[in-house]
Every structure is written in C-alpha cells, then in structure tokens.
Design a protein around this motif. Structure first.
Motif, PDB file in Angstrom:
ATOM      1  N   LYS A 144     -10.493 117.193  33.688  1.00  0.00           N
ATOM      2  CA  LYS A 144     -11.788 116.717  34.144  1.00  0.00           C
ATOM      3  C   LYS A 144     -11.723 116.268  35.597  1.00  0.00           C
ATOM      4  O   LYS A 144     -10.717 115.748  36.066  1.00  0.00           O
ATOM      5  N   LYS A 145     -12.822 116.497  36.300  1.00  0.00           N
ATOM      6  CA  LYS A 145     -12.925 116.026  37.669  1.00  0.00           C
ATOM      7  C   LYS A 145     -13.371 114.564  37.693  1.00  0.00           C
ATOM      8  O   LYS A 145     -14.196 114.141  36.882  1.00  0.00           O
ATOM      9  N   ASN A 146     -12.805 113.806  38.622  1.00  0.00           N
ATOM     10  CA  ASN A 146     -13.281 112.454  38.909  1.00  0.00           C
ATOM     11  C   ASN A 146     -14.235 112.556  40.083  1.00  0.00           C
ATOM     12  O   ASN A 146     -13.811 112.738  41.236  1.00  0.00           O
ATOM     13  N   LEU A 147     -15.522 112.469  39.806  1.00  0.00           N
ATOM     14  CA  LEU A 147     -16.549 112.789  40.787  1.00  0.00           C
ATOM     15  C   LEU A 147     -17.501 111.615  40.953  1.00  0.00           C
ATOM     16  O   LEU A 147     -18.028 111.085  39.977  1.00  0.00           O
ATOM     17  N   ILE A 148     -17.725 111.216  42.216  1.00  0.00           N
ATOM     18  CA  ILE A 148     -18.670 110.150  42.542  1.00  0.00           C
ATOM     19  C   ILE A 148     -19.769 110.742  43.412  1.00  0.00           C
ATOM     20  O   ILE A 148     -19.502 111.276  44.494  1.00  0.00           O
ATOM     21  N   LEU A 149     -20.997 110.664  42.934  1.00  0.00           N
ATOM     22  CA  LEU A 149     -22.150 111.204  43.635  1.00  0.00           C
ATOM     23  C   LEU A 149     -22.899 110.070  44.331  1.00  0.00           C
ATOM     24  O   LEU A 149     -23.166 109.027  43.724  1.00  0.00           O
TER      25      LEU A 149
ATOM     26  N   ASN B 254      -5.849 103.472  49.352  1.00  0.00           N
ATOM     27  CA  ASN B 254      -5.244 102.968  48.114  1.00  0.00           C
ATOM     28  C   ASN B 254      -4.278 103.982  47.507  1.00  0.00           C
ATOM     29  O   ASN B 254      -3.821 103.808  46.370  1.00  0.00           O
ATOM     30  N   GLY B 255      -3.979 105.045  48.257  1.00  0.00           N
ATOM     31  CA  GLY B 255      -2.975 106.001  47.826  1.00  0.00           C
ATOM     32  C   GLY B 255      -3.464 107.110  46.931  1.00  0.00           C
ATOM     33  O   GLY B 255      -2.655 107.803  46.302  1.00  0.00           O
ATOM     34  N   LEU B 256      -4.789 107.317  46.858  1.00  0.00           N
ATOM     35  CA  LEU B 256      -5.358 108.372  46.030  1.00  0.00           C
ATOM     36  C   LEU B 256      -5.897 109.487  46.914  1.00  0.00           C
ATOM     37  O   LEU B 256      -6.653 109.218  47.864  1.00  0.00           O
ATOM     38  N   SER B 257      -5.535 110.725  46.629  1.00  0.00           N
ATOM     39  CA  SER B 257      -6.090 111.835  47.401  1.00  0.00           C
ATOM     40  C   SER B 257      -7.570 111.975  47.072  1.00  0.00           C
ATOM     41  O   SER B 257      -7.970 111.916  45.904  1.00  0.00           O
ATOM     42  N   CYS B 258      -8.386 112.136  48.105  1.00  0.00           N
ATOM     43  CA  CYS B 258      -9.830 112.128  47.923  1.00  0.00           C
ATOM     44  C   CYS B 258     -10.472 113.245  48.719  1.00  0.00           C
ATOM     45  O   CYS B 258     -10.202 113.405  49.910  1.00  0.00           O
ATOM     46  N   GLY B 259     -11.315 114.018  48.072  1.00  0.00           N
ATOM     47  CA  GLY B 259     -12.118 115.017  48.754  1.00  0.00           C
ATOM     48  C   GLY B 259     -13.478 114.435  49.093  1.00  0.00           C
ATOM     49  O   GLY B 259     -14.116 113.800  48.250  1.00  0.00           O
ATOM     50  N   LEU B 260     -13.909 114.614  50.336  1.00  0.00           N
ATOM     51  CA  LEU B 260     -15.201 114.097  50.793  1.00  0.00           C
ATOM     52  C   LEU B 260     -16.087 115.261  51.201  1.00  0.00           C
ATOM     53  O   LEU B 260     -15.711 116.072  52.041  1.00  0.00           O
TER      54      LEU B 260
ATOM     55  N   VAL C 192     -22.009  93.820  50.621  1.00  0.00           N
ATOM     56  CA  VAL C 192     -22.066  93.466  49.198  1.00  0.00           C
ATOM     57  C   VAL C 192     -21.906  94.719  48.341  1.00  0.00           C
ATOM     58  O   VAL C 192     -21.156  94.740  47.357  1.00  0.00           O
ATOM     59  N   TYR C 193     -22.621  95.802  48.712  1.00  0.00           N
ATOM     60  CA  TYR C 193     -22.542  97.042  47.938  1.00  0.00           C
ATOM     61  C   TYR C 193     -21.126  97.622  47.975  1.00  0.00           C
ATOM     62  O   TYR C 193     -20.621  98.136  46.969  1.00  0.00           O
ATOM     63  N   GLN C 194     -20.490  97.495  49.136  1.00  0.00           N
ATOM     64  CA  GLN C 194     -19.123  97.993  49.257  1.00  0.00           C
ATOM     65  C   GLN C 194     -18.172  97.199  48.370  1.00  0.00           C
ATOM     66  O   GLN C 194     -17.310  97.770  47.689  1.00  0.00           O
ATOM     67  N   GLN C 195     -18.335  95.876  48.359  1.00  0.00           N
ATOM     68  CA  GLN C 195     -17.471  95.043  47.526  1.00  0.00           C
ATOM     69  C   GLN C 195     -17.674  95.359  46.049  1.00  0.00           C
ATOM     70  O   GLN C 195     -16.708  95.424  45.275  1.00  0.00           O
ATOM     71  N   GLN C 196     -18.921  95.590  45.655  1.00  0.00           N
ATOM     72  CA  GLN C 196     -19.202  95.960  44.269  1.00  0.00           C
ATOM     73  C   GLN C 196     -18.519  97.272  43.907  1.00  0.00           C
ATOM     74  O   GLN C 196     -17.978  97.421  42.806  1.00  0.00           O
ATOM     75  N   ALA C 197     -18.539  98.224  44.833  1.00  0.00           N
ATOM     76  CA  ALA C 197     -17.899  99.519  44.573  1.00  0.00           C
ATOM     77  C   ALA C 197     -16.387  99.374  44.475  1.00  0.00           C
ATOM     78  O   ALA C 197     -15.744 100.000  43.627  1.00  0.00           O
ATOM     79  N   LEU C 198     -15.806  98.548  45.343  1.00  0.00           N
ATOM     80  CA  LEU C 198     -14.358  98.316  45.283  1.00  0.00           C
ATOM     81  C   LEU C 198     -13.953  97.751  43.925  1.00  0.00           C
ATOM     82  O   LEU C 198     -12.953  98.177  43.328  1.00  0.00           O
ATOM     83  N   GLU C 199     -14.737  96.811  43.432  1.00  0.00           N
ATOM     84  CA  GLU C 199     -14.434  96.212  42.128  1.00  0.00           C
ATOM     85  C   GLU C 199     -14.639  97.232  41.011  1.00  0.00           C
ATOM     86  O   GLU C 199     -13.832  97.302  40.072  1.00  0.00           O
TER      87      GLU C 199
ATOM     88  N   PHE D 116     -14.283 100.456  41.079  1.00  0.00           N
ATOM     89  CA  PHE D 116     -13.242 101.479  41.061  1.00  0.00           C
ATOM     90  C   PHE D 116     -11.838 100.897  41.172  1.00  0.00           C
ATOM     91  O   PHE D 116     -10.868 101.627  41.370  1.00  0.00           O
ATOM     92  N   ASN D 117     -11.748  99.563  41.079  1.00  0.00           N
ATOM     93  CA  ASN D 117     -10.453  98.870  41.068  1.00  0.00           C
ATOM     94  C   ASN D 117      -9.644  99.199  42.331  1.00  0.00           C
ATOM     95  O   ASN D 117      -8.464  99.577  42.260  1.00  0.00           O
ATOM     96  N   LEU D 118     -10.289  99.056  43.476  1.00  0.00           N
ATOM     97  CA  LEU D 118      -9.661  99.363  44.748  1.00  0.00           C
ATOM     98  C   LEU D 118      -9.445  98.086  45.557  1.00  0.00           C
ATOM     99  O   LEU D 118     -10.282  97.181  45.548  1.00  0.00           O
ATOM    100  N   LYS D 119      -8.328  98.033  46.265  1.00  0.00           N
ATOM    101  CA  LYS D 119      -8.087  96.970  47.226  1.00  0.00           C
ATOM    102  C   LYS D 119      -8.715  97.378  48.557  1.00  0.00           C
ATOM    103  O   LYS D 119      -8.627  98.536  48.968  1.00  0.00           O
TER     104      LYS D 119
END
Length: 312
Positions: A2-7, A30-36, A204-211, A213-216
């Motif tokens: 499965k793809k991990n996809l964020i729209l 955070n060490g994850l390869s990401c396609g943008l 605020v929106y960025q902090q919510q997204a970090l939490e 997706f469990n990102l530092k």
C-alpha cells in the motif's frame, strides 16, 4: 504494498503548496524518503496538462492515471501530493461546464480507489469563501489577475456561457468550486482533516500535522549572511539564452523576482510554492553556477536538472 499518501487540497491561495512542502521537508528530516508532487511538477503522475475536450475521455484517463500510480511499487515511504485529487480534475471539468453530478462521481470513484491505500486528506477551507477568494485575487494582482485569467480561459464553455459577467465570471467560478469541494470532502470514505484556516495560523496547523504523523520538528538550517551573499548574482543558461537573478535582500535570497529561497543545506535551497530546488556549485573558492533541480513545468524539465553559469 500500500502507498502512504497524503493529499493537500483547498481553494487556490489557501496555502496548499507551502504546507505540502513543509510536510515533505519534515518527513525527509525525520529520515523517511518522501515524494513531493506540487501542482506544477513536470511529468506529474496524475495531473495532465494537455486539454481534453471530451469529458468522458477525461474521466476515463484521469481514473486510469490514478490506478497506474497506485498500482506501481512505491519508491518512497511517503508521498505528499497537492491539488491532484480535487482541484485539478474539478477545475478542468468545471471549465468544460460538465454536469456537476459527473464531477462528484469522479471524485467519489477516485476516493473509493484511494480508500484501499494508506491515504489521508488535509483540506483547507474558509467559511466566508467570497472573502477568501477576493483576498487571493488581490494578492495575485487584483483586476489585472482577473483580466489575465479571463484572457486565458474565456473560450472555455463555463466562461462563454457567462459572457455578460466578463472577468468577474472567475469569481463565480472559484465560488462554485469552493461550494462543491466544501461539500464533497465531508462525503468521502478516506480520512479527512478539514481545517478552517481564516486565521491563517499555519504554525498551529503544522504542529498538528507533526503530531498526527509522529514527526519531530526540524527547522530550516540557519546560514550566515556572509555565505548567502556569495550566492547572489546573475546566472545564464546558454541553450535557452535565459538569465536568472539571485538577489540578497534583507538577509535573505530571492529568485524569479519574488520567490524567497529557503535553505535545505549550506548550498541547497527550496521554494515554497513551486516544484523547484536550487543548488549552488563552487570550485572550492568561488560560486560558479547554480543547478535547478526537481522537475517543474516552468523551471526544469530535465532529470539531471538545468544548469545556469554565473556571469556576474
């Protein structure tokens, strides 16, 4: 697999591209390869820039592009994509004055396919859509922007059917797009984070997204102004006979006239809202050239990047 996809979706000017870039940077840091995939990404797997006059053909081709993309083995651990799920197909079909139920049916069909993946949607909207649209228009040049859009799209069926409105028909267009999109996001069977962003509290929106997706959080690196100054200058691509100016203004670098360059490293920079990164090349003493990477419809269509030699 499965793809991990964020729209990332919302009306034009709602901050989609900047937010998508932020997320992609944070996944990478955070060490994850990401396609943008931004709206202007060249060779986009979903967005097709050549027009379709036949709506039935567009629907079939659009769904087929999604299927091929989702069925392909993922090269990245995460993919962040903006404007491809709602804005791109809906704008195209609205331009063609397609039946509104047909537009909704396509979105639902793609949503059903996406529900089989690890897919989530972040959707920005504003309760006062007209105020948001007027603000976007003003930021992009006001009446001049409307005139440019009108000249570009006046032959599309949507605008031909509203000739009496002239350039103002584009306000009606954006309003109808927002109305349909605001409703349909609440009907989808993929997880959706719906954010009312009138206050533009993107921190605020960025902090919510970090939490979520469990990102530092990792900020952009801070570079000395003395280093930034060495990158300013005029650069030239001989094949295209095109010059690009990099300017140092108020302790920051700017390119393409009004695009702020944000550091990814000591010699590499990114832009918020277009699919472009810039890397400066030195001969161990002086800056000799810059290389535009990421494949972008307007700035670079080459896998190896587009090289500009420094001339001043």
């Amino acid at each position: 697999m499965k793809k991990n996809l964020i729209l990332i979706e919302g009306i034009p000017g709602s901050g989609k591209s900047t937010f998508a870039r932020f997320l992609a940077n944070q996944f990478e840091r955070n060490g994850l390869s990401c396609g943008l995939y931004l709206e202007t990404t060249y060779d986009h797997p979903i967005i097709e820039f050549t027009g379709y006059e036949d709506n039935a053909l567009f629907l079939a081709e659009h769904y087929d592009r999604w299927s091929k993309f989702l069925d392909h083995d993922p090269n990245e651990e995460v993919v962040v994509m903006e404007s491809a799920f709602l804005q791109s197909p809906m704008v195209h079909l609205l331009h063609k004055e397609a039946e509104r139920e047909l537009i909704k049916s396509l979105v639902h069909k793609v949503s059903d396919r996406l529900s089989k993946e690890n897919c989530g949607l972040i959707y920005f909207y504003q309760k006062d859509a007209l105020a948001a649209i007027n603000k976007m228009v003003e930021a992009r040049g006001g009446k001049g922007y409307l005139l440019r859009k009108h000249d570009e799209y006046k032959d599309e069926p949507y605008f031909r059917n509203r000739q009496e409105q002239g350039p103002e028909s584009h306000l009606s267009f954006f309003l109808e797009y927002a109305e349909i999109a605001n409703k349909i996001v609440r009907e989808l069977n993929i997880p959706a984070e719906i954010i009312e962003n009138s206050s533009a509290d993107y921190g605020v929106y960025q902090q919510q997204a970090l939490e979520k997706f469990n990102l530092k959080y990792f900020p952009d690196p801070v570079l000395e102004t003395s280093l930034l100054k060495t990158y300013s200058g005029l650069y030239h691509n001989q094949d295209m006979d095109l010059k690009i100016s990099v300017e140092f203004i108020k302790d920051e670098l700017w390119i393409f006239g009004n695009k702020k360059m944000r550091p990814k490293g000591t010699d590499q920079f990114y832009l918020d809202d277009i699919s472009v990164t810039v890397r400066f090349i030195t001969d161990h003493k002086n800056v000799t050239s810059l290389l535009i990477t990421e494949k972008d419809l307007y700035a670079n269509r080459n896998n190896e990047g587009t090289l500009f030699e420094r001339i001043t």
